[in-house]
Motif scaffolding. Structure first.
Motif, PDB file in Angstrom:
ATOM      1  N   TYR A 129       3.668  25.862 -18.814  1.00 57.81           N
ATOM      2  CA  TYR A 129       4.403  25.407 -19.988  1.00 57.81           C
ATOM      3  C   TYR A 129       5.419  26.484 -20.381  1.00 57.81           C
ATOM      4  O   TYR A 129       5.207  27.676 -20.147  1.00 57.81           O
ATOM      5  CB  TYR A 129       3.463  25.176 -21.174  1.00 57.81           C
ATOM      6  CG  TYR A 129       2.577  23.957 -21.074  1.00 57.81           C
ATOM      7  CD1 TYR A 129       1.396  23.993 -20.346  1.00 57.81           C
ATOM      8  CD2 TYR A 129       2.916  22.781 -21.724  1.00 57.81           C
ATOM      9  CE1 TYR A 129       0.569  22.882 -20.270  1.00 57.81           C
ATOM     10  CE2 TYR A 129       2.093  21.656 -21.662  1.00 57.81           C
ATOM     11  CZ  TYR A 129       0.927  21.722 -20.926  1.00 57.81           C
ATOM     12  OH  TYR A 129       0.114  20.618 -20.857  1.00 57.81           O
ATOM     13  N   GLN A 137       7.802  27.922 -23.738  1.00 57.95           N
ATOM     14  CA  GLN A 137       7.961  27.885 -25.197  1.00 57.95           C
ATOM     15  C   GLN A 137       9.220  28.642 -25.590  1.00 57.95           C
ATOM     16  O   GLN A 137       9.340  29.837 -25.313  1.00 57.95           O
ATOM     17  CB  GLN A 137       6.749  28.494 -25.903  1.00 57.95           C
ATOM     18  CG  GLN A 137       6.814  28.388 -27.426  1.00 57.95           C
ATOM     19  CD  GLN A 137       5.628  29.034 -28.111  1.00 57.95           C
ATOM     20  OE1 GLN A 137       5.064  30.008 -27.633  1.00 57.95           O
ATOM     21  NE2 GLN A 137       5.230  28.475 -29.257  1.00 57.95           N
ATOM     22  N   ASN A 158      10.230  29.466 -31.961  1.00 57.19           N
ATOM     23  CA  ASN A 158       9.959  28.554 -33.081  1.00 57.19           C
ATOM     24  C   ASN A 158       9.805  27.097 -32.651  1.00 57.19           C
ATOM     25  O   ASN A 158      10.093  26.181 -33.433  1.00 57.19           O
ATOM     26  CB  ASN A 158      11.060  28.672 -34.145  1.00 57.19           C
ATOM     27  CG  ASN A 158      11.107  30.059 -34.735  1.00 57.19           C
ATOM     28  OD1 ASN A 158      10.076  30.635 -35.071  1.00 57.19           O
ATOM     29  ND2 ASN A 158      12.292  30.628 -34.812  1.00 57.19           N
ATOM     30  N   GLN A 159       9.368  26.899 -31.430  1.00 57.76           N
ATOM     31  CA  GLN A 159       9.135  25.541 -30.949  1.00 57.76           C
ATOM     32  C   GLN A 159       7.738  25.429 -30.358  1.00 57.76           C
ATOM     33  O   GLN A 159       7.048  26.423 -30.127  1.00 57.76           O
ATOM     34  CB  GLN A 159      10.166  25.148 -29.891  1.00 57.76           C
ATOM     35  CG  GLN A 159      11.588  25.049 -30.425  1.00 57.76           C
ATOM     36  CD  GLN A 159      12.537  24.516 -29.368  1.00 57.76           C
ATOM     37  OE1 GLN A 159      12.127  23.849 -28.418  1.00 57.76           O
ATOM     38  NE2 GLN A 159      13.809  24.798 -29.547  1.00 57.76           N
ATOM     39  N   GLY A 160       7.333  24.195 -30.097  1.00 57.89           N
ATOM     40  CA  GLY A 160       6.078  23.967 -29.386  1.00 57.89           C
ATOM     41  C   GLY A 160       6.278  24.165 -27.895  1.00 57.89           C
ATOM     42  O   GLY A 160       7.353  24.513 -27.428  1.00 57.89           O
ATOM     43  N   LEU A 161       5.209  23.955 -27.157  1.00 56.40           N
ATOM     44  CA  LEU A 161       5.264  24.135 -25.707  1.00 56.40           C
ATOM     45  C   LEU A 161       5.740  22.860 -25.031  1.00 56.40           C
ATOM     46  O   LEU A 161       5.426  21.751 -25.464  1.00 56.40           O
ATOM     47  CB  LEU A 161       3.881  24.503 -25.169  1.00 56.40           C
ATOM     48  CG  LEU A 161       3.469  25.960 -25.307  1.00 56.40           C
ATOM     49  CD1 LEU A 161       3.237  26.350 -26.743  1.00 56.40           C
ATOM     50  CD2 LEU A 161       2.219  26.240 -24.467  1.00 56.40           C
ATOM     51  N   LEU A 206       5.996  21.007 -21.103  1.00 60.08           N
ATOM     52  CA  LEU A 206       5.482  21.077 -19.749  1.00 60.08           C
ATOM     53  C   LEU A 206       6.600  21.353 -18.752  1.00 60.08           C
ATOM     54  O   LEU A 206       7.631  20.681 -18.751  1.00 60.08           O
ATOM     55  CB  LEU A 206       4.794  19.750 -19.393  1.00 60.08           C
ATOM     56  CG  LEU A 206       4.169  19.689 -18.010  1.00 60.08           C
ATOM     57  CD1 LEU A 206       2.958  20.620 -17.933  1.00 60.08           C
ATOM     58  CD2 LEU A 206       3.754  18.262 -17.653  1.00 60.08           C
ATOM     59  N   GLU A 217       9.144  32.144 -23.351  1.00 62.54           N
ATOM     60  CA  GLU A 217       7.776  32.558 -23.024  1.00 62.54           C
ATOM     61  C   GLU A 217       7.140  31.469 -22.177  1.00 62.54           C
ATOM     62  O   GLU A 217       7.283  30.278 -22.468  1.00 62.54           O
ATOM     63  CB  GLU A 217       6.956  32.811 -24.278  1.00 62.54           C
ATOM     64  CG  GLU A 217       5.594  33.412 -23.996  1.00 62.54           C
ATOM     65  CD  GLU A 217       5.126  34.365 -25.072  1.00 62.54           C
ATOM     66  OE1 GLU A 217       5.591  34.241 -26.212  1.00 62.54           O
ATOM     67  OE2 GLU A 217       4.269  35.233 -24.760  1.00 62.54           O
TER      68      GLU A 217
END
Lengths: 115, 115
Positions: free
Chosen positions: B36, B38, B41-44, B46, B88
């Protein structure tokens, strides 16, 4: 198709107050996961729920933390009597069982700050 | 119990250079493996997934990963880094348990791309 919705995006609480974080999974998804992310750390598993059922809560602190996923409405992660160490980003993810087992769809997170 | 180890919390490459992010896993059963990404300031999101089909898996944005059972590894590569790859990256392992799948994440590797 709306994605995973989390609210609030940002929450500020004073020590001793309660924090409630909400998560609406993607349409058709019946499994919800909660993860906690601290600065410079990965995602720590907290709890995994189905509708009206907790599947695995092995990552949840034994005290002050609880989670639910009712038959109707969003999943809620509740933190009672918050302390500064609870400050983190809390991510919710949802998953279908089929056809992509284990694949998670994430919300944008709820960032909790405890003063 | 399943676990994931990502070697290197920070990786820095020059634009156009090879990207290699390392991941080793431990699982008692044949796993499902994921990468995943990232952004701040966001979600992960895929990137790619291994679900016991081909051992070389291609994902989005030119990334790919190879499942090596003998080495219990699932390293992520990209032939030529782009500035927009700075983010990340998290390796994750998921396996079946009663009620569904539980997914565990590595600590993450932050990728820096230099101009």
């Amino acid at each position: 198709n709306a994605g995973v919705m989390q609210n609030p995006r940002h929450l500020v609480r004073r020590r001793g107050q309660e924090a409630r974080l909400r998560c609406s999974p993607m349409k058709g998804h019946s499994h919800v996961y909660w993860y906690r992310q601290l600065p410079e750390e990965g995602l720590k598993f907290m709890v995994y729920l189905q509708k009206e059922n907790i599947i695995d809560e092995s990552g949840m602190p034994k005290e002050r933390f609880s989670a639910e996923f009712p038959k109707e409405g969003p999943s809620i992660l509740r933190i009672q009597q918050v302390v500064r160490g609870d400050s983190a980003a809390y991510f919710c993810a949802s998953s279908p069982i089929q056809p992509n087992p284990g694949e998670l769809f994430f919300g944008e997170g709820s960032r909790l700050t405890v003063l | 119990a399943q676990s994931v180890t990502q070697l290197g919390s920070h990786v820095s490459v020059s634009e156009g250079a090879l990207v290699l992010l390392r991941c080793n896993y431990s699982s008692s059963v044949p796993p499902y493996l994921f990468w995943y990404v990232q952004y701040p300031n966001q979600g992960l999101q895929l990137l790619l997934k291994y679900t016991s089909a081909a051992t070389l898996v291609k994902g989005i944005n030119g990334f790919e990963a190879e499942f090596k059972k003998s080495e219990t590894s699932f390293h992520l590569t990209k032939p030529s880094a782009h500035m927009s790859d700075a983010a990340e990256y998290f390796c994750a392992v998921s396996d079946r348990q009663t009620g569904g799948f539980k997914t565990i994440f590595g600590a993450g590797t932050r990728l820096f791309v230099k101009a």
